[in-house]
Motif scaffolding. Sequence first.
Motif, PDB file in Angstrom:
ATOM      1  N   LYS A 161      25.539 -27.953  30.904  1.00 35.02           N
ATOM      2  CA  LYS A 161      26.728 -27.377  30.290  1.00 35.02           C
ATOM      3  C   LYS A 161      27.979 -28.152  30.676  1.00 35.02           C
ATOM      4  O   LYS A 161      28.880 -28.361  29.861  1.00 35.02           O
ATOM      5  N   TYR A 162      28.036 -28.580  31.958  1.00 33.89           N
ATOM      6  CA  TYR A 162      29.245 -29.246  32.461  1.00 33.89           C
ATOM      7  C   TYR A 162      29.002 -30.725  32.780  1.00 33.89           C
ATOM      8  O   TYR A 162      29.773 -31.327  33.527  1.00 33.89           O
ATOM      9  N   LYS A 163      27.949 -31.321  32.220  1.00 33.23           N
ATOM     10  CA  LYS A 163      27.589 -32.694  32.589  1.00 33.23           C
ATOM     11  C   LYS A 163      28.702 -33.691  32.276  1.00 33.23           C
ATOM     12  O   LYS A 163      28.918 -34.645  33.047  1.00 33.23           O
ATOM     13  N   VAL A 164      29.401 -33.494  31.174  1.00 33.79           N
ATOM     14  CA  VAL A 164      30.479 -34.426  30.801  1.00 33.79           C
ATOM     15  C   VAL A 164      31.575 -34.408  31.871  1.00 33.79           C
ATOM     16  O   VAL A 164      32.051 -35.462  32.310  1.00 33.79           O
ATOM     17  N   LEU A 203      18.559 -29.896  39.697  1.00 39.70           N
ATOM     18  CA  LEU A 203      17.359 -29.160  40.069  1.00 39.70           C
ATOM     19  C   LEU A 203      17.653 -27.690  40.334  1.00 39.70           C
ATOM     20  O   LEU A 203      16.873 -26.809  39.951  1.00 39.70           O
ATOM     21  N   LEU A 204      18.783 -27.425  40.991  1.00 39.58           N
ATOM     22  CA  LEU A 204      19.132 -26.043  41.332  1.00 39.58           C
ATOM     23  C   LEU A 204      19.504 -25.229  40.100  1.00 39.58           C
ATOM     24  O   LEU A 204      19.145 -24.050  39.990  1.00 39.58           O
ATOM     25  N   SER A 205      20.245 -25.853  39.182  1.00 36.67           N
ATOM     26  CA  SER A 205      20.683 -25.127  37.985  1.00 36.67           C
ATOM     27  C   SER A 205      20.806 -26.088  36.804  1.00 36.67           C
ATOM     28  O   SER A 205      21.892 -26.585  36.505  1.00 36.67           O
ATOM     29  N   LEU A 252      34.168 -38.472  47.684  1.00 38.20           N
ATOM     30  CA  LEU A 252      33.080 -38.261  46.740  1.00 38.20           C
ATOM     31  C   LEU A 252      32.332 -36.954  46.952  1.00 38.20           C
ATOM     32  O   LEU A 252      31.578 -36.510  46.100  1.00 38.20           O
ATOM     33  N   VAL A 253      32.519 -36.328  48.116  1.00 39.24           N
ATOM     34  CA  VAL A 253      31.838 -35.068  48.405  1.00 39.24           C
ATOM     35  C   VAL A 253      32.748 -33.877  48.122  1.00 39.24           C
ATOM     36  O   VAL A 253      32.281 -32.769  47.933  1.00 39.24           O
ATOM     37  N   VAL A 254      34.069 -34.131  48.048  1.00 36.17           N
ATOM     38  CA  VAL A 254      35.029 -33.048  47.799  1.00 36.17           C
ATOM     39  C   VAL A 254      34.703 -32.237  46.543  1.00 36.17           C
ATOM     40  O   VAL A 254      34.854 -31.013  46.538  1.00 36.17           O
ATOM     41  N   PRO A 255      34.259 -32.865  45.443  1.00 35.12           N
ATOM     42  CA  PRO A 255      33.975 -32.056  44.244  1.00 35.12           C
ATOM     43  C   PRO A 255      32.846 -31.047  44.415  1.00 35.12           C
ATOM     44  O   PRO A 255      32.748 -30.100  43.636  1.00 35.12           O
ATOM     45  N   ILE A 256      31.994 -31.245  45.432  1.00 35.90           N
ATOM     46  CA  ILE A 256      30.822 -30.371  45.579  1.00 35.90           C
ATOM     47  C   ILE A 256      31.219 -28.908  45.749  1.00 35.90           C
ATOM     48  O   ILE A 256      30.692 -28.040  45.052  1.00 35.90           O
ATOM     49  N   PRO A 257      32.150 -28.580  46.678  1.00 39.37           N
ATOM     50  CA  PRO A 257      32.565 -27.168  46.781  1.00 39.37           C
ATOM     51  C   PRO A 257      33.153 -26.641  45.477  1.00 39.37           C
ATOM     52  O   PRO A 257      32.958 -25.473  45.132  1.00 39.37           O
ATOM     53  N   PHE A 258      33.860 -27.508  44.739  1.00 41.94           N
ATOM     54  CA  PHE A 258      34.443 -27.088  43.463  1.00 41.94           C
ATOM     55  C   PHE A 258      33.350 -26.703  42.471  1.00 41.94           C
ATOM     56  O   PHE A 258      33.411 -25.651  41.821  1.00 41.94           O
ATOM     57  N   PHE A 259      32.331 -27.565  42.347  1.00 42.40           N
ATOM     58  CA  PHE A 259      31.240 -27.264  41.429  1.00 42.40           C
ATOM     59  C   PHE A 259      30.424 -26.063  41.910  1.00 42.40           C
ATOM     60  O   PHE A 259      29.922 -25.274  41.108  1.00 42.40           O
ATOM     61  N   LEU A 260      30.301 -25.920  43.221  1.00 44.24           N
ATOM     62  CA  LEU A 260      29.596 -24.760  43.772  1.00 44.24           C
ATOM     63  C   LEU A 260      30.336 -23.471  43.424  1.00 44.24           C
ATOM     64  O   LEU A 260      29.721 -22.480  43.002  1.00 44.24           O
ATOM     65  N   LEU A 309      32.345 -23.098  40.904  1.00 44.41           N
ATOM     66  CA  LEU A 309      32.215 -22.921  39.461  1.00 44.41           C
ATOM     67  C   LEU A 309      30.860 -22.308  39.118  1.00 44.41           C
ATOM     68  O   LEU A 309      30.757 -21.430  38.258  1.00 44.41           O
ATOM     69  N   TRP A 310      29.827 -22.754  39.819  1.00 44.84           N
ATOM     70  CA  TRP A 310      28.481 -22.210  39.595  1.00 44.84           C
ATOM     71  C   TRP A 310      28.425 -20.730  39.981  1.00 44.84           C
ATOM     72  O   TRP A 310      27.843 -19.913  39.260  1.00 44.84           O
ATOM     73  N   VAL A 311      29.039 -20.373  41.124  1.00 46.31           N
ATOM     74  CA  VAL A 311      29.088 -18.969  41.556  1.00 46.31           C
ATOM     75  C   VAL A 311      29.824 -18.126  40.514  1.00 46.31           C
ATOM     76  O   VAL A 311      29.411 -17.003  40.199  1.00 46.31           O
ATOM     77  N   TYR A 312      30.917 -18.683  39.974  1.00 45.96           N
ATOM     78  CA  TYR A 312      31.671 -17.972  38.940  1.00 45.96           C
ATOM     79  C   TYR A 312      30.803 -17.741  37.695  1.00 45.96           C
ATOM     80  O   TYR A 312      30.848 -16.662  37.085  1.00 45.96           O
ATOM     81  N   GLU A 313      30.012 -18.750  37.327  1.00 45.67           N
ATOM     82  CA  GLU A 313      29.127 -18.616  36.177  1.00 45.67           C
ATOM     83  C   GLU A 313      28.102 -17.507  36.412  1.00 45.67           C
ATOM     84  O   GLU A 313      27.818 -16.711  35.511  1.00 45.67           O
ATOM     85  N   GLN A 314      27.545 -17.466  37.641  1.00 47.42           N
ATOM     86  CA  GLN A 314      26.571 -16.413  37.946  1.00 47.42           C
ATOM     87  C   GLN A 314      27.225 -15.042  37.909  1.00 47.42           C
ATOM     88  O   GLN A 314      26.630 -14.068  37.453  1.00 47.42           O
ATOM     89  N   TRP A 315      28.476 -14.959  38.380  1.00 46.45           N
ATOM     90  CA  TRP A 315      29.213 -13.688  38.371  1.00 46.45           C
ATOM     91  C   TRP A 315      29.440 -13.226  36.934  1.00 46.45           C
ATOM     92  O   TRP A 315      29.267 -12.053  36.609  1.00 46.45           O
ATOM     93  N   LYS A 316      29.812 -14.175  36.053  1.00 46.15           N
ATOM     94  CA  LYS A 316      30.014 -13.835  34.641  1.00 46.15           C
ATOM     95  C   LYS A 316      28.714 -13.356  34.004  1.00 46.15           C
ATOM     96  O   LYS A 316      28.704 -12.411  33.202  1.00 46.15           O
ATOM     97  N   TRP A 317      27.625 -14.010  34.378  1.00 50.94           N
ATOM     98  CA  TRP A 317      26.317 -13.634  33.836  1.00 50.94           C
ATOM     99  C   TRP A 317      25.938 -12.222  34.272  1.00 50.94           C
ATOM    100  O   TRP A 317      25.456 -11.419  33.467  1.00 50.94           O
TER     101      TRP A 317
END
Length: 375
Positions: free
Chosen positions: A119-122, A111-113, A160-168, A170-178
């Motif tokens: 892009k990274y669903k796999v 929902l957020l992005s 199971l919650v540890v990946p959340i900061p990682f994906f967050l 990664l999302w911030v990095y994507e916004q920075w690249k954009w």
Amino acid sequence: MVRWLNKYRGFIIGLVVTCILIAMLAAIDFIRIDQSEVAENLILFTFWWLIISLPFHFSGYLKKKKKTVLGFVGLVSILILTLWLDSYLNIPDNPVSIFLIITFWMGLLYLLSPSFFLKYKVYILTLYILLFSYWTYVRLFSDSFEHYEKFEKGFALTLLVVPIPFFLALWVYEQWKWLKSLQADKTAAELALLKSQVNPHFFFNTLNNLYSLTVRHSDEAPKVILKLSDMMRYTIYEGKKSFVPVSEEIEYLNNYIELHKIRYYKTVDISFHHQTGEGETVAPLLFIILLENAFKHGVESLADGAYINMRLTSEDGALHFIIENNFDPAHKSDVPGIGLENLKRRLDLIYPDNHNLDITRQENIFKVELSIGTP
């Protein structure tokens, strides 16, 4: 009054709905209101009034975003179901609850992005499937439940919650690249605009002079046409490039000087000394701005005795350009400073923190020193 009611209609409806809900819940003894706690009751009432009013207030926007709203409602339902299962079943690290939590987090990320998730669903799905499989094995197929309990408290949620900061991250990095990409596009567009602002009056004046030479059947006409053709080619094609060989820029300046000499019926002392290394490059059409200014504000302001001295050298990979001309202090330019402002902006964009522009004006002498490093 009607306009005010329409503007805040959502909050008025929310107030009515909140009062009715509180009255109903109090009537069935689902909630109890301590009438002695006035401040606390007022704060809680205001909080829930605002929460309930928001959907009514933004109803128009929510109708347009129906898919997002339904998704959010679905996620909230999953979260409520998870909390209910945990409290009702009272099973430590209930596998169903863990699965629902994973579903909630992935749904929220979508929902957020949506573009990021797709892009990274796999990778996201693979990571969570591996983690959930590992946790399920430890939880259900270990030698004994006591062995599982040796793990740190909250092991399932931690795992199971540890990946959340990682994906967050990664999302911030994507916004920075954009944002960087947007900035690069904006810079490229601005540079293109600045290049297009190289003063075209020179070409028009040269064409007028060429017409005069042609009418007089002057032997200079073919020479002028060739030089003008070379200059226009350079401006149109080479000017689009980010960098060009310094030797080509020198040739362009020499052609400019030769064509200007043909224009004038007065003697102008022009010297151009250059000594640069092979293979050196520079952003195109930088020096021409300074030379144009020297002719426009210097040579054209004087009846006689005008001069322009130029020097272009290289040292340790850096280019040093010096231009000096005299001028008539009484001569006023119609639009002063545009060429120099153009040059300063281009230098800031192409050679940030790697150039030095020094401009001095003493009596009737104007001097510019420009040093450029490697971009």
